[in-house]
Design an enzyme around this catalytic site. Structure first.
Site, PDB file in Angstrom:
ATOM      1  N   HIS A  22      97.433 -53.140  -9.735  1.00 54.11           N
ATOM      2  CA  HIS A  22      98.826 -53.536 -10.011  1.00 54.11           C
ATOM      3  C   HIS A  22      98.911 -54.583 -11.130  1.00 54.11           C
ATOM      4  O   HIS A  22     100.000 -54.952 -11.552  1.00 54.11           O
ATOM      5  CB  HIS A  22      99.496 -54.108  -8.753  1.00 54.11           C
ATOM      6  CG  HIS A  22      99.756 -53.066  -7.702  1.00 54.11           C
ATOM      7  ND1 HIS A  22      99.233 -53.123  -6.429  1.00 54.11           N
ATOM      8  CD2 HIS A  22     100.481 -51.919  -7.742  1.00 54.11           C
ATOM      9  CE1 HIS A  22      99.632 -52.072  -5.734  1.00 54.11           C
ATOM     10  NE2 HIS A  22     100.393 -51.322  -6.500  1.00 54.11           N
ATOM     11  N   ARG A  48     107.358 -55.595  -9.246  1.00 56.55           N
ATOM     12  CA  ARG A  48     106.540 -56.108  -8.141  1.00 56.55           C
ATOM     13  C   ARG A  48     105.741 -57.330  -8.592  1.00 56.55           C
ATOM     14  O   ARG A  48     105.380 -58.164  -7.792  1.00 56.55           O
ATOM     15  CB  ARG A  48     105.624 -55.001  -7.615  1.00 56.55           C
ATOM     16  CG  ARG A  48     106.407 -53.834  -7.022  1.00 56.55           C
ATOM     17  CD  ARG A  48     105.553 -52.935  -6.184  1.00 56.55           C
ATOM     18  NE  ARG A  48     104.765 -52.007  -6.965  1.00 56.55           N
ATOM     19  CZ  ARG A  48     104.078 -50.997  -6.448  1.00 56.55           C
ATOM     20  NH1 ARG A  48     104.070 -50.797  -5.144  1.00 56.55           N
ATOM     21  NH2 ARG A  48     103.389 -50.176  -7.221  1.00 56.55           N
ATOM     22  N   ASP A 214     105.606 -42.054  -1.882  1.00 56.41           N
ATOM     23  CA  ASP A 214     104.928 -43.267  -1.428  1.00 56.41           C
ATOM     24  C   ASP A 214     105.975 -44.350  -1.270  1.00 56.41           C
ATOM     25  O   ASP A 214     106.586 -44.791  -2.247  1.00 56.41           O
ATOM     26  CB  ASP A 214     103.876 -43.698  -2.467  1.00 56.41           C
ATOM     27  CG  ASP A 214     103.015 -44.824  -1.936  1.00 56.41           C
ATOM     28  OD1 ASP A 214     103.577 -45.765  -1.336  1.00 56.41           O
ATOM     29  OD2 ASP A 214     101.795 -44.773  -2.119  1.00 56.41           O
ATOM     30  N   GLU A 240     104.869 -41.301   2.930  1.00 56.95           N
ATOM     31  CA  GLU A 240     103.753 -42.249   3.067  1.00 56.95           C
ATOM     32  C   GLU A 240     104.219 -43.687   3.244  1.00 56.95           C
ATOM     33  O   GLU A 240     105.120 -44.153   2.550  1.00 56.95           O
ATOM     34  CB  GLU A 240     102.876 -42.144   1.813  1.00 56.95           C
ATOM     35  CG  GLU A 240     101.749 -43.178   1.777  1.00 56.95           C
ATOM     36  CD  GLU A 240     100.737 -42.883   0.689  1.00 56.95           C
ATOM     37  OE1 GLU A 240     100.441 -41.691   0.433  1.00 56.95           O
ATOM     38  OE2 GLU A 240     100.240 -43.841   0.082  1.00 56.95           O
ATOM     39  N   GLU A 268      97.009 -47.542   4.352  1.00 57.63           N
ATOM     40  CA  GLU A 268      96.302 -48.191   3.236  1.00 57.63           C
ATOM     41  C   GLU A 268      96.267 -49.706   3.407  1.00 57.63           C
ATOM     42  O   GLU A 268      95.366 -50.348   2.882  1.00 57.63           O
ATOM     43  CB  GLU A 268      96.878 -47.783   1.871  1.00 57.63           C
ATOM     44  CG  GLU A 268      98.180 -48.425   1.502  1.00 57.63           C
ATOM     45  CD  GLU A 268      98.717 -47.896   0.174  1.00 57.63           C
ATOM     46  OE1 GLU A 268      99.036 -46.703   0.095  1.00 57.63           O
ATOM     47  OE2 GLU A 268      98.813 -48.695  -0.766  1.00 57.63           O
ATOM     48  N   ASP A 291      91.866 -47.801   2.691  1.00 58.80           N
ATOM     49  CA  ASP A 291      91.322 -48.115   1.375  1.00 58.80           C
ATOM     50  C   ASP A 291      89.911 -48.669   1.631  1.00 58.80           C
ATOM     51  O   ASP A 291      89.749 -49.640   2.374  1.00 58.80           O
ATOM     52  CB  ASP A 291      92.195 -49.166   0.674  1.00 58.80           C
ATOM     53  CG  ASP A 291      91.722 -49.429  -0.750  1.00 58.80           C
ATOM     54  OD1 ASP A 291      92.486 -49.165  -1.683  1.00 58.80           O
ATOM     55  OD2 ASP A 291      90.576 -49.909  -0.917  1.00 58.80           O
ATOM     56  N   HIS A 318      92.890 -44.268   0.455  1.00 56.62           N
ATOM     57  CA  HIS A 318      93.756 -44.742  -0.618  1.00 56.62           C
ATOM     58  C   HIS A 318      92.889 -45.098  -1.825  1.00 56.62           C
ATOM     59  O   HIS A 318      91.889 -45.818  -1.682  1.00 56.62           O
ATOM     60  CB  HIS A 318      94.514 -45.986  -0.136  1.00 56.62           C
ATOM     61  CG  HIS A 318      95.216 -46.729  -1.217  1.00 56.62           C
ATOM     62  ND1 HIS A 318      94.792 -47.943  -1.695  1.00 56.62           N
ATOM     63  CD2 HIS A 318      96.323 -46.404  -1.942  1.00 56.62           C
ATOM     64  CE1 HIS A 318      95.603 -48.356  -2.644  1.00 56.62           C
ATOM     65  NE2 HIS A 318      96.541 -47.444  -2.824  1.00 56.62           N
ATOM     66  N   GLU A 338      92.502 -38.995  -3.424  1.00 59.19           N
ATOM     67  CA  GLU A 338      93.603 -39.496  -4.269  1.00 59.19           C
ATOM     68  C   GLU A 338      93.074 -39.942  -5.629  1.00 59.19           C
ATOM     69  O   GLU A 338      92.007 -40.541  -5.731  1.00 59.19           O
ATOM     70  CB  GLU A 338      94.284 -40.707  -3.600  1.00 59.19           C
ATOM     71  CG  GLU A 338      95.343 -41.333  -4.518  1.00 59.19           C
ATOM     72  CD  GLU A 338      96.084 -42.523  -3.919  1.00 59.19           C
ATOM     73  OE1 GLU A 338      95.651 -43.077  -2.895  1.00 59.19           O
ATOM     74  OE2 GLU A 338      97.116 -42.891  -4.524  1.00 59.19           O
TER      75      GLU A 338
HETATM   76  C1  LIG Z   1     102.544 -46.237  -6.086  1.00 62.46           C
HETATM   77  C2  LIG Z   1     102.449 -47.155  -4.911  1.00 62.46           C
HETATM   78  O1  LIG Z   1     103.582 -47.945  -4.846  1.00 62.46           O
HETATM   79  C3  LIG Z   1     101.221 -48.037  -4.942  1.00 62.46           C
HETATM   80  O2  LIG Z   1     101.212 -48.785  -6.131  1.00 62.46           O
HETATM   81  C4  LIG Z   1      99.942 -47.250  -4.826  1.00 62.46           C
HETATM   82  C5  LIG Z   1      99.799 -46.638  -3.482  1.00 62.46           C
HETATM   83  O3  LIG Z   1     100.344 -47.073  -2.507  1.00 62.46           O
HETATM   84  C6  LIG Z   1      99.004 -45.410  -3.349  1.00 62.46           C
HETATM   85  O4  LIG Z   1      98.306 -45.033  -4.284  1.00 62.46           O
HETATM   86  O5  LIG Z   1      99.033 -44.829  -2.276  1.00 62.46           O
HETATM   87 MG   LIG Z   2     100.340 -45.597  -0.829  1.00 60.66          MG
END
Ligand SMILES: C[C@H](O)[C@H](O)CC(=O)C(=O)O
Ligand SMILES: [Mg+2]
Length: 395
Positions: A22, A48, A214, A240, A268, A291, A318, A338
């Site tokens: 991020h 964010r 998401d 998600e 995640e 994750d 994740h 992913e």
């Molecule tokens: C896109 C989502 O807000 C976040 O940055 C990434 C994520 O939650 C995901 O890859 O799953």
């Molecule tokens: Mg996510």
């Protein structure tokens, strides 16, 4: 076989992309009005970074054995995690054999349980655990996925996360997960815009391509249920992380209320076998998404994934780049992985943890064959600015 003992543990913080994905510059899709739990405050809605999503930066852990072999890993956690690794956890590693993965994990977790259990502390534990697996692989001259039991398939298959599922389709991915842009505070109009975005993408990608939302913990049960039903018309494959990770009761309810055929996914921001046991026993979701760099590392993920396997639940980690790939290739209940699109406009494939890893593999046409390079098969890019704020030897 005797292995050289661990002689040093070092922790660095790095800024700018990489594991702290991020931490991107202006104009990146990943920071463009994405719904979050902070979206209820208008001043934190557009970005964010404005509420500090990138405040920590990347944690780099290096573990050096007496023969000079170095294992390393990256995750998020930055300077506070450096303190934990250098001042607390290093004592459980220095002078030990790198094969003592389970014991070292156990001592880091229970030695910090009184202030840890989840979040940043488990990120730091994960970073150490992954660096240890990397070291072990490098000492044995084997890739980590061999140490985990070997591949169950020849290659990895990916869906892409990013703002442009239509482009992800052209790049060979099997699906596209979009950030949800508007949360409950933006009312009916926001909900309508969310659905319009989905409808536009569905029109561009056709019927069979997977589309997912998401929701990054931004919703409440009522909004999530409404969104799921409206999105069902456009074939949303999964919803998600709709709710707060602490709201196990809400997830259990959402799973009951979601339209038949739509999957509820989360995890995640969950950690350890105990957190995931809760998600599974309370029947919160269809897919768990640990994750690897946040849930406790590969050592803990193995335990989590075994529980999931016995319940018929898929484990689709994740992000987490190579740390996820070496795991996913060894598991039948992880049939795909992913890929987070790190290009600012999500219009090309860039290495997920760029610029911190050298030799980081990326999917080509949505697929990837893992190499047999030792450890996680990557090297630390020493040209990035590695800052070591504490030098601790665990004391
Ligand atoms: C896109 C989502 O807000 C976040 O940055 C990434 C994520 O939650 C995901 O890859 O799953
Ligand atoms: Mg996510």
């Amino acid at each position: 076989m005797a292995f050289p003992l661990i002689r040093d543990v070092r922790a660095y913080v790095v800024r700018g992309g990489g594991a702290d994905y991020h931490d991107q510059g202006d104009g990146h899709w990943i920071d463009d009005h994405i719904a979050t739990p902070m979206s209820r405050y208008p001043e934190y809605r557009q970005s964010r970074q404005s509420f500090g999503i990138n405040v920590l930066g990347t944690l780099v852990v290096e573990i050096e054995a007496a023969d000079g072999t170095i294992g390393f890993a990256v995750t998020t956690g930055g300077e506070p995690a450096c303190y934990l690794v250098e001042k607390h956890f290093a004592r459980f590693l220095i002078g030990r054999s790198p094969v003592e993965v389970e014991k070292i994990w156990d001592q880091m977790y229970f030695g910090s349980q009184y202030y840890g259990r989840k979040g940043l502390v488990v990120n730091a534990i994960s970073g150490v655990d992954l660096a240890l697996w990397d070291l072990l692989g490098k000492l044995r001259q084997e890739p980590v996925y061999h140490l985990l039991g070997g591949a169950v398939r020849d290659e990895l298959t990916f869906y892409a996360t990013g703002a442009r599922p239509d482009l992800a389709k052209q790049m060979g991915f099997i699906g596209g997960k979009m950030p949800l842009h508007h949360g409950p505070a933006e009312g009916e109009e926001g909900l309508r815009k969310n659905i319009e975005e989905l409808a536009t993408m569905r029109e561009r990608v056709g019927e069979d391509f997977w589309l997912m939302f998401d929701c990054w913990m931004a919703l409440d049960l009522n909004y999530a249920t409404k969104l799921a039903h409206k999105a069902h018309e456009y074939g949303l494959k999964w919803i998600e992380e709709a709710l707060s990770p602490d709201d196990y009761w809400g997830y259990a309810e959402l799973k009951k209320k979601a339209p038949t055929g739509m999957l509820v996914t989360t995890g995640e921001h969950e950690a350890t076998r105990w957190g995931f046991r809760m998600l599974m026993e309370m029947e919160c979701c269809d897919i768990i998404q640990p994750d690897v760099g946040w849930c406790g590392g590969v050592t803990e993920l193995t335990k989590i994934a075994n529980m999931a396997d016995s319940r018929g639940i898929m484990v689709i980690p994740h992000g987490s780049s190579v740390y996820s790939y070496h795991f996913v290739i060894t598991r039948h209940n992880s049939p795909f992985a992913e890929f987070l699109m790190m290009a600012p406009k999500a219009d090309k494939v860039l290495p997920m943890f760029h610029p911190q890893l050298l030799g980081e593999p990326v999917p080509v046409n949505g697929k990837l064959k893992l190499s047999d390079k030792p450890g996680f098969g990557v090297e630390l890019n020493r040209e990035v600015n590695l800052h070591r704020p504490y030098v601790g030897q665990g004391k």
